[in-house]
Design a protein around this motif. Structure first.
Motif, mmCIF file in Angstrom:
data_model
loop_
_atom_site.group_PDB
_atom_site.id
_atom_site.type_symbol
_atom_site.label_atom_id
_atom_site.label_comp_id
_atom_site.label_asym_id
_atom_site.label_seq_id
_atom_site.Cartn_x
_atom_site.Cartn_y
_atom_site.Cartn_z
ATOM 1 N N GLU A 208 0.838 -1.206 0.000
ATOM 2 C CA GLU A 208 0.000 0.000 0.000
ATOM 3 C C GLU A 208 0.879 1.264 0.000
ATOM 4 O O GLU A 208 0.654 2.207 -0.768
ATOM 5 C CB GLU A 208 -0.851 -0.079 1.275
ATOM 6 N N LEU A 209 1.918 1.284 0.838
ATOM 7 C CA LEU A 209 2.808 2.451 0.879
ATOM 8 C C LEU A 209 3.585 2.579 -0.429
ATOM 9 O O LEU A 209 3.754 3.673 -0.973
ATOM 10 C CB LEU A 209 3.777 2.362 2.064
ATOM 11 N N TRP A 210 4.060 1.438 -0.954
ATOM 12 C CA TRP A 210 4.813 1.436 -2.216
ATOM 13 C C TRP A 210 3.979 2.073 -3.326
ATOM 14 O O TRP A 210 4.456 2.921 -4.089
ATOM 15 C CB TRP A 210 5.205 0.001 -2.563
ATOM 16 N N ALA A 211 2.701 1.667 -3.396
ATOM 17 C CA ALA A 211 1.799 2.191 -4.434
ATOM 18 C C ALA A 211 1.563 3.690 -4.231
ATOM 19 O O ALA A 211 1.548 4.469 -5.197
ATOM 20 C CB ALA A 211 0.476 1.430 -4.404
ATOM 21 N N ALA A 212 1.422 4.100 -2.989
ATOM 22 C CA ALA A 212 1.180 5.527 -2.716
ATOM 23 C C ALA A 212 2.417 6.357 -3.063
ATOM 24 O O ALA A 212 2.302 7.470 -3.599
ATOM 25 C CB ALA A 212 0.804 5.712 -1.249
ATOM 26 N N LEU A 213 3.585 5.822 -2.784
ATOM 27 C CA LEU A 213 4.822 6.524 -3.129
ATOM 28 C C LEU A 213 4.959 6.637 -4.651
ATOM 29 O O LEU A 213 5.319 7.694 -5.183
ATOM 30 C CB LEU A 213 6.030 5.801 -2.531
ATOM 31 N N ALA A 214 4.666 5.536 -5.346
ATOM 32 C CA ALA A 214 4.741 5.559 -6.812
ATOM 33 C C ALA A 214 3.770 6.604 -7.363
ATOM 34 O O ALA A 214 4.105 7.356 -8.279
ATOM 35 C CB ALA A 214 4.434 4.171 -7.376
ATOM 36 N N ALA A 215 2.580 6.647 -6.774
ATOM 37 C CA ALA A 215 1.574 7.614 -7.233
ATOM 38 C C ALA A 215 2.012 9.047 -6.974
ATOM 39 O O ALA A 215 1.620 9.970 -7.687
ATOM 40 C CB ALA A 215 0.240 7.333 -6.542
ATOM 41 N N SER A 216 2.855 9.247 -5.962
ATOM 42 C CA SER A 216 3.329 10.601 -5.670
ATOM 43 C C SER A 216 4.577 10.942 -6.489
ATOM 44 O O SER A 216 5.174 12.006 -6.311
ATOM 45 C CB SER A 216 3.610 10.759 -4.174
ATOM 46 N N GLY A 217 4.991 10.027 -7.381
ATOM 47 C CA GLY A 217 6.081 10.337 -8.304
ATOM 48 C C GLY A 217 7.441 9.791 -7.905
ATOM 49 O O GLY A 217 8.462 10.195 -8.459
ATOM 50 N N VAL A 218 7.469 8.850 -6.982
ATOM 51 C CA VAL A 218 8.749 8.247 -6.585
ATOM 52 C C VAL A 218 9.031 7.057 -7.490
ATOM 53 O O VAL A 218 8.180 6.184 -7.658
ATOM 54 C CB VAL A 218 8.701 7.788 -5.107
ATOM 55 N N LYS A 219 10.229 7.030 -8.075
ATOM 56 C CA LYS A 219 10.561 5.990 -9.053
ATOM 57 C C LYS A 219 11.081 4.731 -8.363
ATOM 58 O O LYS A 219 12.018 4.817 -7.568
ATOM 59 C CB LYS A 219 11.641 6.523 -10.004
ATOM 60 N N PRO A 220 10.495 3.571 -8.649
ATOM 61 C CA PRO A 220 11.051 2.319 -8.109
ATOM 62 C C PRO A 220 12.458 2.079 -8.650
ATOM 63 O O PRO A 220 12.696 2.229 -9.847
ATOM 64 C CB PRO A 220 10.070 1.252 -8.604
ATOM 65 N N CYS A 221 13.384 1.727 -7.765
ATOM 66 C CA CYS A 221 14.779 1.525 -8.140
ATOM 67 C C CYS A 221 15.252 0.180 -7.600
ATOM 68 O O CYS A 221 14.841 -0.246 -6.520
ATOM 69 C CB CYS A 221 15.667 2.623 -7.551
ATOM 70 N N GLY A 222 16.149 -0.459 -8.348
ATOM 71 C CA GLY A 222 16.619 -1.785 -7.967
ATOM 72 C C GLY A 222 18.016 -1.759 -7.368
ATOM 73 O O GLY A 222 18.623 -0.710 -7.154
#
Lengths: 127, 361
Positions: free
Chosen positions: B207-221
């Protein structure tokens, strides 16, 4: 997976295009660029170098790893794509538009022994 | 069978390339590793670091115990929430792990250790506790997930994604953490950028991951995580130091307190050691390849070896950490064996990049 039907391939993930003048343009496949990730360094062979089939003659390096590029058939290096040396990322952007070197085959019939798109698709499928 | 974090399905759904990292199946990159790197330097990126293990230590005498167990001195921790980076040493000075310890209260500390070393660390702590402070409780917290949000805009994006965190974390200084509800948020990271590391119940991670992505945070590996930490001049356990090297040979003398009277595991060995090796930064000067771990380095004082090497996306040049003979001066030119070539590199003092700015050129 992007494996154009009109090209030839090797099991070591080079693509080969037969040019009108009888030379072979050689690059790395879309699968290879994707596996390597962002390319940051390319070393190309000297023009005029004679290479044996499967001889390492170029190097591509990504952030992650270095990889040798092999001559698909025996021949002579006629041209190298020097523009890629300063812009390796072009290979990531369009692997099949980014030939690394052009080779004049010692024996034109050798090209027929290379993999076709279906055979290369099977190679990639096996991982 | 690889272990999976609570976000495994999220990474797969995003098309991440998954790899084995210390027994955990983790995302290497979601697309271009280079773009992920730049997102963290210029804006905000997030990493699933739930493979790392939070361990809660509690009970009367917790501080005394850590004063002895850790090479850095927990007496530096006076403000609740304050974090300290430390090595965990063997009696012979070899590094068992590096970790962050957070001071919560006199009888309560939170320690975050590396994934691949977690079992070894727990066994070591339990043995020491048994010998010295059997009343202490050690609780591994596999019920928690951990998301690192890093970059110049990371904190404000966390406040958008998790509005209730703002009041508790707005005034946090670097290297300090705060708890609120069932979350623990630290202004720490492994990238050389500002940001937060958020610990929360694993059940709420997606849930937090999705909210962060929605706020413009890019998933990084992990790929970007490695180039970022190397630019930031931070060691990677198992690569830049391990049980066969001491902190004094690993650029970590600053994390070891040899000044106070305090005794700690490994102190005698460190005091007796005349370090013959040192860890330095290298900047590749010649074109001709990329610096990589295990490449040999030739200096005027003898041979050394690269422990971590990569291409720095921020500098547009190859950089490395290398273990060299003690005494090789900063600014010296050394030769690195890259395939069949001997390439020139300059000895430099890390970090290479901090807060988006190149420090080495």
């Amino acid at each position: 997976m992007n494996i154009p039907a009109d090209l030839k391939y090797t099991a070591s993930h080079e693509w080969i295009r037969s040019e009108a003048d009888g030379t072979l343009a050689v690059g790395i496949t879309d699968h290879a660029q994707e596996s390597l990730g962002d390319l940051v360094f390319i070393e190309l062979p000297e023009k005029g170098r004679r290479v044996a089939a499967n001889e390492a003659c170029a190097v591509v390096e990504s952030v992650k790893a270095a990889s040798d590029i092999y001559a698909p058939v025996a021949g002579e290096i006629l041209a190298v794509n020097s523009a890629l040396v300063d812009a390796p990322e072009k290979v990531n952007a369009d692997a099949y538009a980014s030939w690394l070197f052009k080779l004049k085959p010692a024996n034109a019939a050798d090209v027929a022994k290379l993999l076709d798109a279906a055979a290369y698709t099977a190679v990639v499928g096996k991982g | 069978m690889l272990k999976q974090t609570a976000l495994n399905a999220v990474h797969r759904a995003a098309g991440a390339k998954m790899v084995d990292f210390g027994g955990w199946e983790m995302p290497l990159a979601y697309g271009s590793q280079m773009e992920e790197h730049h997102a963290v330097r210029r804006d905000a990126g997030m990493f699933d670091v739930s493979h790392m293990l939070p361990v809660d230590l509690s009970g009367a005498g917790s501080r005394d115990f850590l004063r002895y167990a850790l090479a850095n001195n927990v007496d530096k921790l006076k403000l609740s929430g304050k974090a300290l980076y430390s090595c965990l040493l063997r009696p012979d000075g070899g590094v068992l792990d590096d970790l962050i310890v957070y001071f919560l209260a006199e009888d309560s500390f939170r320690i975050v250790v590396n994934a691949a070393t977690a079992d070894k660390d727990l066994a070591w702590f339990r043995k020491l506790i048994g010998e010295r402070s059997p009343n202490l409780r050690l609780a591994p917290r596999r019920d928690l997930a951990m998301i690192a949000v890093q970059g110049p805009h990371a904190r404000e994006r966390v406040w958008v994604a998790l509005p209730e965190s703002r009041a508790a974390t707005e005034a946090l200084r670097p290297f300090v953490a705060a708890s609120f509800a069932d979350c623990f948020i630290a202004r720490t990271g492994y990238t050389g950028e500002d940001g937060f590391e958020v610990l929360l119940p694993a059940s709420r991670a997606a849930e937090l991951w999705a909210a962060l992505a929605a706020s413009g945070v890019k998933p990084c590996g992990l790929g970007a995580r490695d180039t970022l930490r190397l630019e930031a001049g931070m060691n990677l356990y198992g690569q830049d130091m391990d049980e066969t090297t001491t902190p004094l040979e690993s650029g970590l003398a600053w994390t070891v307190d040899l000044v106070t009277e305090r005794d700690f595991v490994g102190k005698g060995a460190l005091l007796a050691q005349h370090a013959s090796r040192q860890l330095d930064g290298l900047l590749l000067l010649d074109k001709g390849g990329v610096l990589r771990s295990h490449q040999r380095v030739h200096s005027e004082l003898g041979e050394g070896e690269i422990t971590s090497g990569t291409f720095s996306p921020t500098l547009g040049a190859s950089i490395a950490l290398a273990r060299l003979p003690a005494g090789v001066p900063l600014g010296a030119t050394v030769r690195v064996a890259v395939r069949d070539k001997q390439l020139a590199a300059r000895v430099v003092k890390p970090p290479f990049v901090r807060n988006g700015k190149a420090l080495i050129s």
